[in-house]
Write an enzyme that holds these catalytic residues in place. Structure first.
Site, PDB file in Angstrom:
ATOM      1  N   ASN A 151       1.121  -1.195   0.021  1.00 44.49           N
ATOM      2  CA  ASN A 151       0.033  -0.087   0.077  1.00 44.49           C
ATOM      3  C   ASN A 151       0.982   1.034  -0.150  1.00 44.49           C
ATOM      4  OD1 ASN A 151      -1.642   2.196   0.826  1.00 44.49           O
ATOM      5  ND2 ASN A 151      -3.125   0.923   1.625  1.00 44.49           N
ATOM      6  N   TYR A 180      -7.864  -3.662  -2.233  1.00 45.37           N
ATOM      7  CA  TYR A 180      -7.853  -2.901  -1.134  1.00 45.37           C
ATOM      8  C   TYR A 180      -9.245  -2.388  -0.632  1.00 45.37           C
ATOM      9  CZ  TYR A 180      -7.519   1.918   0.841  1.00 45.37           C
ATOM     10  OH  TYR A 180      -7.659   2.955   1.602  1.00 45.37           O
ATOM     11  N   ASP A 202      -4.258  -4.839   0.903  1.00 42.29           N
ATOM     12  CA  ASP A 202      -4.723  -4.331   2.171  1.00 42.29           C
ATOM     13  C   ASP A 202      -6.183  -4.541   2.506  1.00 42.29           C
ATOM     14  OD1 ASP A 202      -5.296  -2.745   4.717  1.00 42.29           O
ATOM     15  OD2 ASP A 202      -4.756  -0.798   3.433  1.00 42.29           O
TER      16      ASP A 202
END
Length: 673
Positions: A7, A157, A196
């Site tokens: 990230n 994400y 993430d």
């Protein structure tokens, strides 16, 4: 082979950190990560703002997913090294509703079925309404799916729980991710989920997880409860990195940068690499890289074995099960290399600012109004054949010698010919008949030859600085069809006016314009001198009285004029130092010494020596001691005897014999008006 996830918290901020700021291209950043598949989250950019070097690295294939509405928010990317691995298919999003134009075919899709809103259990929002579709979950550019043959990679994400109202969105996105993985597994595919997840899997992954109060209620949160059920041993997904470090403490991947928590390692582990059971034999090692800075997260990675031995004793090589052909022609349609702006089929904005030739070749189309060469053909070659005899131009103006005149004449004539409409060509011959002079053909050929010479000089050349200072050139008016009765007189008028204008222009030229015209085609030294003169600083004006250059001053007093500059005479009387009798005493002897209580005022002495003028205020003495009763006439006589010029302001004091205020000038004729 290495698979890395990071990230980066913005692709534009990453090059601002060391060591990424030492690389000259984005290719160098990817090479430094030393991974074959690189997955980025939080790109925080858009397709229009993405630079070419980021979209098309030399040795990597890139795939992107951008948010639909929020610019500079979320976004994910996948880079694969074309030298070691080749992507087979790629999709954007998890539900299959994000399709390029035209949509992907069945052969381009990774799987046959996708999650549906009515088939999965979604959490209702605060109003109690359940989403009827998955479009809102896919609108933020949070997932990419790439098929590498051996496995299907999902770079994700997941949303963060910024508020209680955001919790249903977060849970529903996790549910959609889980259902997509389940669909792929049902089709017999192995899946690798990286990115993430924004959830701590166990209390060991949280900086405050060791507290007894947090340990007891750790899985009460809906997101943590879902993640706990999805991971082994309860679920189907395995935390690959934690498998190699089962009891390792402080293995955090995210820190709060506002409180400098990274220095004390007060963070959380929210970045994961999750694999299905069939990929576990290929996993060689996994770890985090907290030493790499550039974001509030750190990279995580796993390494794959080059070869494995199956339970049946068969030896499998990674190169045999992974496609490595390096063929860039059959890339997935989602690849950035197949975007229209990089395929050569779309005109970029930068092409409009490129350098273009002013003149085209004589073989260009004669109907192009933007081509000066085509205009020359129209005026020289096609005019005789296209127009009847009674439509030939009657005005034959001798070609001017100056290149700019011939250029303007050429443009004017060709423009008039291009704008001539067919009804005028079909007008009554008796009313538009013109008589061409016998030498019009020769003059037209002469004009064409001079125009061609001018075009050769102008083609591919650059405008000179001196051309901007040349006097305006005089071009004859455009020749248009007139009645036969007006042609002879009109011809005489044009010839006489044109010759008179040339004579006046030559007679009224000033020396400056003549010098500039003489240097219209000079050497490089003349051009350099012209530019130097143009860029030279402004010379100060001369003093009206002394004829000397004035001195530039700057306003230092606070106010609206502070910082502005102005000019004063370098030896102006206004610059004479003001001397007060409270701090100075003057010797009116021939040595003309000026002393102060503390030290000698050198600037005053220098001014008196240079100018011979002294400016006195107060009570003067002849012996260095104050005299309050010195008469004014004695002061005048003493000053005139010792100084050639000056200004004396008499300030009356206690016991002074001359109580009135007086100002006396001497020797300043021509200095003070």
């Amino acid at each position: 082979m290495r698979i890395l996830s990071w990230n980066i918290n913005g692709i534009r901020t990453l090059p601002q950190y060391h060591p990424w700021n030492t690389f000259t291209s984005f290719q160098g950043i990817l090479e430094h990560l030393k991974a074959d598949i690189i997955c980025f989250q939080e790109m925080k950019t858009s397709r229009s703002n993405l630079s070419r070097c980021v979209a098309l690295p030399d040795d990597f294939e890139a795939f992107f997913s951008f948010p639909q509405n929020k610019g500079g928010y979320s976004g994910v990317a996948v880079y694969s090294d074309s030298r070691t691995i080749t992507p087979l298919r790629a999709e954007e999003g998890l539900s299959g509703i994000l399709q390029p134009k035209p949509p992907l075919t069945l052969d381009d899709r990774i799987s046959r079925s996708y999650p549906c809103a009515h088939e999965i259990e979604l959490m209702p929002d605060e109003d109690g309404s359940t989403p009827s579709d998955l479009a809102a979950l896919e609108a933020e550019g949070r997932a990419l799916i790439v098929d590498f043959g051996l496995f299907v990679l999902i770079n994700v994400y997941c949303p963060n729980e910024t508020s209680d109202a955001r919790l249903p969105f977060k849970i529903n996105y996790h549910t959609m991710l889980q259902d997509r993985v389940r669909t792929l597994m049902n089709e017999g595919r192995e899946v690798v989920v990286v990115g993430d997840i924004n959830i701590c899997a166990t209390p060991l992954d949280h900086c405050d997880g060791h507290l007894s109060s947090n340990t007891a209620t750790f899985y009460d949160h809906p997101a943590r409860a879902w993640f706990h059920r999805w991971l082994s041993p309860i679920g189907c997904m395995t935390d690959a990195v934690r498998t190699f470090w089962p009891g390792r403490k402080g293995m955090y991947t995210c820190w709060n940068m506002k409180i400098s928590a990274r220095e004390s390692n007060y963070g959380t582990r929210v970045d994961y690499i999750l694999v299905t059971p069939g990929m576990l034999p290929w996993i060689k090692h996994g770890d985090i890289q907290p030493s790499l800075k550039g974001s509030d997260h750190c990279p995580i990675y796993i390494d794959l074995h080059d070869e494995i031995i199956t339970d049946a004793g068969e030896r499998l090589s990674l190169r045999d099960v992974l496609p490595v052909d390096g063929n860039r022609k059959d890339l997935p349609r989602l690849a950035a290399r197949r975007w229209e702006e990089y395929s050569g089929k779309q005109t970029l904005l930068s092409t409009f600012f490129g350098k273009r030739n002013m003149l085209l070749s004589p073989n260009s189309s004669p109907h192009s109004s933007l081509s000066l060469a085509a205009d020359m053909q129209l005026s020289g070659e096609h005019s005789d054949a296209a127009q009847p005899d009674h439509m030939q131009p009657a005005v034959g103006i001798p070609p001017p010698t100056h290149p700019s005149l011939s250029f303007q004449n050429l443009a004017c004539t060709s423009t008039s010919q291009l704008l001539a409409s067919p009804p005028k060509l079909q007008s009554n011959p008796t009313s538009s008949r013109q008589t061409a002079p016998p030498d019009s053909s020769a003059k037209r050929k002469s004009s064409d030859s001079s125009a061609k010479k001018a075009s050769k000089k102008l083609k591919g050349s650059q405008s000179k600085l001196s051309s901007f200072f040349a006097p305006p050139s005089i071009s004859p008016p455009c020749s248009q069809g007139k009645s036969s009765g007006d042609v002879p007189d009109h011809q005489d008028y044009i010839d006489s006016d044109y010759q008179l204008a040339l004579e006046l222009s030559a007679s009224f030229e000033n020396p400056l314009s003549q010098g500039l015209l003489a240097s219209a085609t000079p050497s490089a030294s003349h051009s350099k001198a012209a530019w130097s003169q143009l860029m030279a600083p402004i010379q100060p004006p001369n003093c009206f009285v002394h004829g000397e250059p004035a001195k530039e001053h700057t306003v230092n007093k606070p106010g609206p004029n502070k910082g502005k500059t102005f000019f004063l005479c370098a030896r102006s009387v206004l610059s004479v130092p003001f001397i007060s009798p409270l701090s100075n005493s003057f010797h009116l002897d021939q040595s003309a010494r000026v002393t102060t209580r503390a030290k000698t005022n050198a600037s005053v002495k220098k001014w008196i020596t240079d100018t011979g003028v002294i400016f006195l205020n107060g009570r003067a003495t002849s012996d260095g001691k104050p005299r309050t009763s010195l008469p004014r006439h004695e002061i005048k006589n003493s000053l005139e005897a010792n100084y050639t010029s000056g200004i004396y302001i008499h300030t009356p004091g206690r016991g002074c014999s001359c109580p009135s205020l007086g100002i006396y000038f001497w020797g300043l004729e021509g200095v003070i008006a």
